[in-house]
Design a protein around this motif. Structure first.
Motif, PDB file in Angstrom:
ATOM      1  N   UNK A  58       0.830  -1.200   0.000  1.00 19.15           N
ATOM      2  CA  UNK A  58       0.000   0.000   0.000  1.00 19.15           C
ATOM      3  C   UNK A  58       0.868   1.255   0.000  1.00 19.15           C
ATOM      4  N   UNK A  59       1.903   1.221   0.807  1.00 20.59           N
ATOM      5  CA  UNK A  59       2.797   2.386   0.872  1.00 20.59           C
ATOM      6  C   UNK A  59       3.552   2.604  -0.433  1.00 20.59           C
ATOM      7  N   UNK A  84      -5.970  -0.481  11.382  1.00 16.58           N
ATOM      8  CA  UNK A  84      -5.540  -1.087  12.643  1.00 16.58           C
ATOM      9  C   UNK A  84      -4.056  -0.851  12.894  1.00 16.58           C
ATOM     10  N   UNK A  85      -3.272  -0.762  11.819  1.00 17.91           N
ATOM     11  CA  UNK A  85      -1.823  -0.568  11.958  1.00 17.91           C
ATOM     12  C   UNK A  85      -1.416   0.893  11.789  1.00 17.91           C
ATOM     13  N   UNK A  86      -2.396   1.793  11.807  1.00 18.46           N
ATOM     14  CA  UNK A  86      -2.095   3.221  11.788  1.00 18.46           C
ATOM     15  C   UNK A  86      -1.561   3.755  10.468  1.00 18.46           C
ATOM     16  N   UNK A  87      -1.850   3.060   9.375  1.00 13.88           N
ATOM     17  CA  UNK A  87      -1.381   3.511   8.066  1.00 13.88           C
ATOM     18  C   UNK A  87      -2.374   4.541   7.532  1.00 13.88           C
ATOM     19  N   UNK A  88      -1.914   5.757   7.229  1.00 13.39           N
ATOM     20  CA  UNK A  88      -2.847   6.762   6.702  1.00 13.39           C
ATOM     21  C   UNK A  88      -3.341   6.363   5.312  1.00 13.39           C
ATOM     22  N   UNK A  89      -4.647   6.533   5.095  1.00 16.17           N
ATOM     23  CA  UNK A  89      -5.263   6.154   3.828  1.00 16.17           C
ATOM     24  C   UNK A  89      -5.131   7.287   2.817  1.00 16.17           C
ATOM     25  N   UNK A  90      -4.917   6.906   1.562  1.00 18.19           N
ATOM     26  CA  UNK A  90      -4.888   7.879   0.471  1.00 18.19           C
ATOM     27  C   UNK A  90      -6.317   8.131   0.018  1.00 18.19           C
TER      28      UNK A  90
END
Length: 152
Positions: A58-59, A84-90
């Motif tokens: 994703x990153x 859940x893992x704190x990944x900011x969404x685009x």
């Protein structure tokens, strides 16, 4: 008094019912198999290594749809894992320049779907942006939309 009709001679009917009641059930006929209902699928659980691969994918620019296909899970599940893992969404919206391009292409006669495909977004996104800018839209036959006698 003479009775006629379907119930006039019930002796034969009573005799047939008594015979059926006294007959033991046939054991040589197979019992019907129970109806098997489809159970909802269980969510596929990804291991820690797969979760890390998903986050890295994703990153690096993969979409939630691509990642869902790659890992065999729903795109919403991908979003849940990323959240859940704190990944900011685009957010895949359109920039102001892309909206200008969309308006230009739409005014050239391109369909909303074609403009959306060109810009990599859904046709509804294009439609919403055109409406925000006050651009009149066409129906599926290319005619101006009419709503209660007023063109949009």
């Amino acid at each position: 008094m003479e009775v006629r009709g379907a119930y006039s001679n019930i002796k034969d009917q009573v005799r047939a019912l008594e015979e059926l009641r006294e007959k033991p059930p046939r054991l040589d006929t197979p019992e019907p198999s129970p109806v098997k209902w489809d159970r909802p699928g269980r969510a596929r659980k990804l291991g820690p290594e797969q979760v890390e691969q998903l986050i890295a994918g994703y990153r690096s620019g993969a979409t939630v749809y691509e990642l869902g296909d790659r890992f065999g899970i729903e795109r919403r599940t991908v979003g849940t894992i990323l959240h859940r893992h704190g990944v900011p969404m685009r957010r895949r919206g359109l920039s102001p320049e892309q909206v200008d391009d969309a308006i230009h292409l739409y005014n050239l006669g391109w369909s909303l779907a074609r403009v959306g495909d060109h810009l990599g977004v859904n046709h509804t996104t294009v439609l919403n942006k055109l409406r925000e800018r006050g651009i009149p839209t066409r129906d599926t036959h290319g005619r101006p939309r009419v709503e209660a006698g007023v063109a949009r």
